[in-house]
Write a protein that holds these residues in place. Structure first.
Motif, PDB file in Angstrom:
ATOM      1  N   TRP A  12      -6.313   2.600  -6.933  1.00  0.00           N
ATOM      2  CA  TRP A  12      -6.837   3.376  -5.815  1.00  0.00           C
ATOM      3  C   TRP A  12      -7.480   2.466  -4.766  1.00  0.00           C
ATOM      4  CZ3 TRP A  12      -6.030   8.617  -5.437  1.00  0.00           C
ATOM      5  CH2 TRP A  12      -5.570   9.253  -6.584  1.00  0.00           C
ATOM      6  N   TYR A  13      -8.241   1.468  -5.227  1.00  0.00           N
ATOM      7  CA  TYR A  13      -8.834   0.516  -4.276  1.00  0.00           C
ATOM      8  C   TYR A  13      -7.746  -0.197  -3.484  1.00  0.00           C
ATOM      9  CZ  TYR A  13     -13.542   0.840  -6.405  1.00  0.00           C
ATOM     10  OH  TYR A  13     -14.764   1.271  -6.846  1.00  0.00           O
ATOM     11  N   CYS A  14      -6.713  -0.652  -4.182  1.00  0.00           N
ATOM     12  CA  CYS A  14      -5.642  -1.414  -3.530  1.00  0.00           C
ATOM     13  C   CYS A  14      -4.811  -0.538  -2.598  1.00  0.00           C
ATOM     14  CB  CYS A  14      -4.739  -2.061  -4.580  1.00  0.00           C
ATOM     15  SG  CYS A  14      -5.533  -3.408  -5.495  1.00  0.00           S
ATOM     16  N   ALA A  15      -4.735   0.759  -2.870  1.00  0.00           N
ATOM     17  CA  ALA A  15      -3.963   1.668  -2.024  1.00  0.00           C
ATOM     18  C   ALA A  15      -4.705   2.023  -0.739  1.00  0.00           C
ATOM     19  CB  ALA A  15      -3.634   2.943  -2.796  1.00  0.00           C
ATOM     20  N   ALA A  16      -6.025   1.827  -0.732  1.00  0.00           N
ATOM     21  CA  ALA A  16      -6.850   2.232   0.414  1.00  0.00           C
ATOM     22  C   ALA A  16      -6.831   1.185   1.528  1.00  0.00           C
ATOM     23  CB  ALA A  16      -8.281   2.473  -0.047  1.00  0.00           C
ATOM     24  N   ASP A  17      -7.015   1.657   2.759  1.00  0.00           N
ATOM     25  CA  ASP A  17      -7.160   0.760   3.906  1.00  0.00           C
ATOM     26  C   ASP A  17      -8.620   0.374   4.102  1.00  0.00           C
ATOM     27  OD1 ASP A  17      -4.424   0.648   5.470  1.00  0.00           O
ATOM     28  OD2 ASP A  17      -4.663   2.696   4.733  1.00  0.00           O
ATOM     29  N   VAL A  18      -9.523   1.245   3.700  1.00  0.00           N
ATOM     30  CA  VAL A  18     -10.950   0.955   3.813  1.00  0.00           C
ATOM     31  C   VAL A  18     -11.704   1.808   2.795  1.00  0.00           C
ATOM     32  CG1 VAL A  18     -11.257   2.683   5.645  1.00  0.00           C
ATOM     33  CG2 VAL A  18     -12.934   0.834   5.393  1.00  0.00           C
ATOM     34  N   PHE A  19     -12.740   1.236   2.232  1.00  0.00           N
ATOM     35  CA  PHE A  19     -13.622   1.940   1.294  1.00  0.00           C
ATOM     36  C   PHE A  19     -14.941   2.214   2.013  1.00  0.00           C
ATOM     37  CE2 PHE A  19     -17.265   1.684  -1.548  1.00  0.00           C
ATOM     38  CZ  PHE A  19     -16.967   2.674  -2.466  1.00  0.00           C
ATOM     39  N   VAL A  20     -15.506   3.404   1.824  1.00  0.00           N
ATOM     40  CA  VAL A  20     -16.743   3.781   2.518  1.00  0.00           C
ATOM     41  C   VAL A  20     -17.806   4.230   1.518  1.00  0.00           C
ATOM     42  CG1 VAL A  20     -17.797   5.260   4.265  1.00  0.00           C
ATOM     43  CG2 VAL A  20     -15.420   4.521   4.537  1.00  0.00           C
ATOM     44  N   LEU A  21     -19.008   3.680   1.669  1.00  0.00           N
ATOM     45  CA  LEU A  21     -20.168   4.126   0.889  1.00  0.00           C
ATOM     46  C   LEU A  21     -21.309   4.387   1.873  1.00  0.00           C
ATOM     47  CD1 LEU A  21     -21.230   4.685  -1.984  1.00  0.00           C
ATOM     48  CD2 LEU A  21     -22.098   2.349  -2.031  1.00  0.00           C
ATOM     49  N   PRO A  22     -21.482   5.643   2.311  1.00  0.00           N
ATOM     50  CA  PRO A  22     -22.447   5.961   3.377  1.00  0.00           C
ATOM     51  C   PRO A  22     -23.811   6.417   2.887  1.00  0.00           C
ATOM     52  CG  PRO A  22     -21.013   7.825   2.995  1.00  0.00           C
ATOM     53  CD  PRO A  22     -20.645   6.790   1.955  1.00  0.00           C
ATOM     54  N   SER A  23     -24.203   6.033   1.680  1.00  0.00           N
ATOM     55  CA  SER A  23     -25.405   6.563   1.014  1.00  0.00           C
ATOM     56  C   SER A  23     -26.676   6.457   1.862  1.00  0.00           C
ATOM     57  CB  SER A  23     -25.627   5.821  -0.303  1.00  0.00           C
ATOM     58  OG  SER A  23     -24.477   5.855  -1.111  1.00  0.00           O
ATOM     59  N   SER A  24     -27.577   7.414   1.634  1.00  0.00           N
ATOM     60  CA  SER A  24     -28.896   7.372   2.259  1.00  0.00           C
ATOM     61  C   SER A  24     -29.903   6.663   1.354  1.00  0.00           C
ATOM     62  CB  SER A  24     -29.391   8.788   2.561  1.00  0.00           C
ATOM     63  OG  SER A  24     -29.503   9.542   1.365  1.00  0.00           O
ATOM     64  N   ASP A  25     -29.533   6.447   0.100  1.00  0.00           N
ATOM     65  CA  ASP A  25     -30.401   5.760  -0.865  1.00  0.00           C
ATOM     66  C   ASP A  25     -29.519   5.239  -1.996  1.00  0.00           C
ATOM     67  OD1 ASP A  25     -32.323   4.817  -2.569  1.00  0.00           O
ATOM     68  OD2 ASP A  25     -33.385   6.730  -2.818  1.00  0.00           O
ATOM     69  N   GLU A  26     -29.174   3.965  -1.930  1.00  0.00           N
ATOM     70  CA  GLU A  26     -28.282   3.345  -2.917  1.00  0.00           C
ATOM     71  C   GLU A  26     -28.894   2.023  -3.349  1.00  0.00           C
ATOM     72  OE1 GLU A  26     -25.050   3.578  -5.337  1.00  0.00           O
ATOM     73  OE2 GLU A  26     -25.072   4.871  -3.562  1.00  0.00           O
ATOM     74  N   LYS A  42       0.814  -1.214   0.000  1.00  0.00           N
ATOM     75  CA  LYS A  42       0.000   0.000   0.000  1.00  0.00           C
ATOM     76  C   LYS A  42       0.855   1.275   0.000  1.00  0.00           C
ATOM     77  CE  LYS A  42      -4.093  -2.065   2.136  1.00  0.00           C
ATOM     78  NZ  LYS A  42      -4.919  -1.963   0.926  1.00  0.00           N
ATOM     79  N   MET A  43       1.989   1.246   0.715  1.00  0.00           N
ATOM     80  CA  MET A  43       2.830   2.439   0.787  1.00  0.00           C
ATOM     81  C   MET A  43       3.311   2.861  -0.598  1.00  0.00           C
ATOM     82  SD  MET A  43       2.910   3.242   3.996  1.00  0.00           S
ATOM     83  CE  MET A  43       2.832   2.575   5.657  1.00  0.00           C
ATOM     84  N   GLU A  44       3.808   1.891  -1.348  1.00  0.00           N
ATOM     85  CA  GLU A  44       4.320   2.194  -2.689  1.00  0.00           C
ATOM     86  C   GLU A  44       3.207   2.640  -3.615  1.00  0.00           C
ATOM     87  OE1 GLU A  44       7.352   2.437  -4.164  1.00  0.00           O
ATOM     88  OE2 GLU A  44       8.033   2.383  -2.093  1.00  0.00           O
ATOM     89  N   LEU A  45       2.036   1.999  -3.489  1.00  0.00           N
ATOM     90  CA  LEU A  45       0.898   2.375  -4.322  1.00  0.00           C
ATOM     91  C   LEU A  45       0.472   3.808  -4.025  1.00  0.00           C
ATOM     92  CD1 LEU A  45      -1.309  -0.851  -4.263  1.00  0.00           C
ATOM     93  CD2 LEU A  45      -0.212   0.173  -6.258  1.00  0.00           C
ATOM     94  N   ARG A  46       0.424   4.158  -2.751  1.00  0.00           N
ATOM     95  CA  ARG A  46       0.025   5.513  -2.375  1.00  0.00           C
ATOM     96  C   ARG A  46       1.041   6.533  -2.916  1.00  0.00           C
ATOM     97  NH1 ARG A  46      -2.868   3.266   2.486  1.00  0.00           N
ATOM     98  NH2 ARG A  46      -1.049   3.222   3.844  1.00  0.00           N
ATOM     99  N   LYS A  47       2.300   6.176  -2.825  1.00  0.00           N
ATOM    100  CA  LYS A  47       3.345   7.068  -3.334  1.00  0.00           C
ATOM    101  C   LYS A  47       3.174   7.291  -4.830  1.00  0.00           C
ATOM    102  CE  LYS A  47       8.390   7.566  -3.531  1.00  0.00           C
ATOM    103  NZ  LYS A  47       9.697   6.928  -3.191  1.00  0.00           N
ATOM    104  N   SER A  48       2.858   6.219  -5.560  1.00  0.00           N
ATOM    105  CA  SER A  48       2.697   6.331  -7.019  1.00  0.00           C
ATOM    106  C   SER A  48       1.490   7.173  -7.396  1.00  0.00           C
ATOM    107  CB  SER A  48       2.567   4.932  -7.635  1.00  0.00           C
ATOM    108  OG  SER A  48       1.323   4.320  -7.295  1.00  0.00           O
ATOM    109  N   LEU A  49       0.527   7.306  -6.468  1.00  0.00           N
ATOM    110  CA  LEU A  49      -0.679   8.094  -6.717  1.00  0.00           C
ATOM    111  C   LEU A  49      -0.559   9.528  -6.190  1.00  0.00           C
ATOM    112  CD1 LEU A  49      -3.298   5.336  -5.783  1.00  0.00           C
ATOM    113  CD2 LEU A  49      -2.775   6.165  -8.086  1.00  0.00           C
ATOM    114  N   GLY A  50       0.627   9.864  -5.705  1.00  0.00           N
ATOM    115  CA  GLY A  50       0.846  11.210  -5.204  1.00  0.00           C
ATOM    116  C   GLY A  50       0.332  11.432  -3.807  1.00  0.00           C
ATOM    117  N   LEU A  51       0.187  10.352  -3.031  1.00  0.00           N
ATOM    118  CA  LEU A  51      -0.308  10.436  -1.664  1.00  0.00           C
ATOM    119  C   LEU A  51       0.829  10.188  -0.683  1.00  0.00           C
ATOM    120  CD1 LEU A  51      -3.466   8.219  -2.237  1.00  0.00           C
ATOM    121  CD2 LEU A  51      -3.459  10.709  -2.044  1.00  0.00           C
ATOM    122  N   ASP A  52       0.616  10.527   0.587  1.00  0.00           N
ATOM    123  CA  ASP A  52       1.634  10.226   1.583  1.00  0.00           C
ATOM    124  C   ASP A  52       1.374   8.841   2.174  1.00  0.00           C
ATOM    125  OD1 ASP A  52      -0.309  10.490   3.668  1.00  0.00           O
ATOM    126  OD2 ASP A  52       0.031  12.651   3.720  1.00  0.00           O
TER     127      ASP A  52
END
Length: 328
Positions: A218-232, A134-144
């Motif tokens: 982006w999915y692989c670089a994330a620690d958690v994905f969130v979808l908080p919709s009120s109607d999905e 994840k660290m390397e992936l985040r770096k490649s995406l311009g993230l810390d």
């Protein structure tokens, strides 16, 4: 593709004048309707009933979705009548199945046809990226290097991204985190302003539109994905994240939740519109991390049922048995 237009505006009441002509041009063993909110589909249902051709109604709507009282009142007798004529229903999942059952269809008359991405391809691409970490992936995406929370979707009010930003602002007081919001829409400016008001704008990245083929990173670089919709109605992005080995937090108004969140190790289901519940879920996820390999292993039974091959096989067998198509 038949030419047509929406007679009721806002993509509703769509009508393709050539539909009946096209249906008469050949014989059909069965007709599958992608819903009942368009005049074209109702015309196809009328034609199928008149010609004694079995027809099936696809549905991803569920009962808890907010709808005006008058719409429910008008819809009920019409939908019950339509389902009495139908040979069966094709719900996307458990909640859609309950919806069709509520309006008169029996469980034995249904076959699940979930709306899914290409799970196998996503998993294959993700497995190659896991090797980088994840660290390397985040770096490649311009993230810390800080743990990353991800949202993917249209920036609409019903997506409740403001709830995610509020929860993120609370939890970042105890953790060094970053939030990435992928997608665009009418809510973007309001959400950007909210981040500035809360003082977390420097830790929230609005990435805008990202091409589907590039989302895996982006999915692989994330620690958690969130979808908080009120109607999905369903939520394909939830399946995309899990296929990439990234755990999810979704609201109880996300239609796919009961069918794809099969273990606490792969995800959490929280009440919609509840900042405190989302904050607690995020903290619990950050304290109890799971490797993408572990998420993939736990989610394997769901992945198999969500594969194109499995869904197609189940649908063909269902149609053969329920419409007497036989070996065709």
């Amino acid at each position: 593709m038949l030419p047509g237009r929406a007679l009721l505006g806002n993509h509703n009441g769509y009508w393709n004048p050539a539909i009946l002509k096209r249906l008469r041009e050949r014989e059909y063993d069965a007709i599958i309707l992608g819903g009942y909110n368009h005049f074209t589909m109702l015309a196809a249902a009328w034609y199928a009933h008149r010609k004694r051709i079995p027809f099936y109604l696809m549905s991803e709507v569920y009962l808890r979705q907010p709808r005006a009282a008058w719409k429910k009142l008008v819809k009920a007798p019409f939908l019950r009548f339509l389902l009495r004529q139908a040979a069966g229903g094709l719900p996307t999942g458990t909640l859609a199945c309950e919806y069709l059952e509520f309006y008169g269809l029996k469980r034995a008359q249904m076959c699940f046809v979930p709306n899914v991405p290409d799970i196998e391809t996503l998993r294959s691409q993700a497995q190659d990226l896991w090797k980088s970490g994840k660290m390397e992936l985040r770096k490649s995406l311009g993230l810390d290097a800080a743990p990353m929370i991800l949202f993917v979707g249209r920036l609409l009010a019903l997506k409740n991204v403001h709830v995610l930003i509020a929860a993120f602002n609370e939890i970042r007081k105890a953790y060094d985190l970053q939030l990435v919001i992928i997608g665009d829409g009418p809510e973007r400016q309001r959400l950007t302003n909210l981040c500035k008001e809360l003082g977390c704008a420097d830790r929230v990245r609005f990435a805008g539109f990202v091409a589907p083929q590039k989302l895996v990173s982006w999915y692989c670089a994330a620690d958690v994905f969130v979808l908080p919709s009120s109607d999905e109605t369903w939520g394909v992005v939830v399946l995309e994240s899990l296929a990439c080995g990234t755990p999810v937090i979704v609201s109880d108004m996300v239609g796919s939740a009961p069918d794809v969140v099969n273990s606490p190790e792969v995800g959490s289901i929280i009440p919609a519109n509840d900042v405190s519940a989302l904050t607690r879920a995020l903290e619990l996820r950050l304290k109890n991390t799971s490797s993408p390999e572990r998420v993939a292993k736990v989610w394997e039974p769901v992945a198999q049922k969500m594969s194109y091959q499995f869904i197609a096989h189940e649908l063909v067998e269902f149609l053969r048995k329920s419409s007497s198509v036989g070996g065709q």
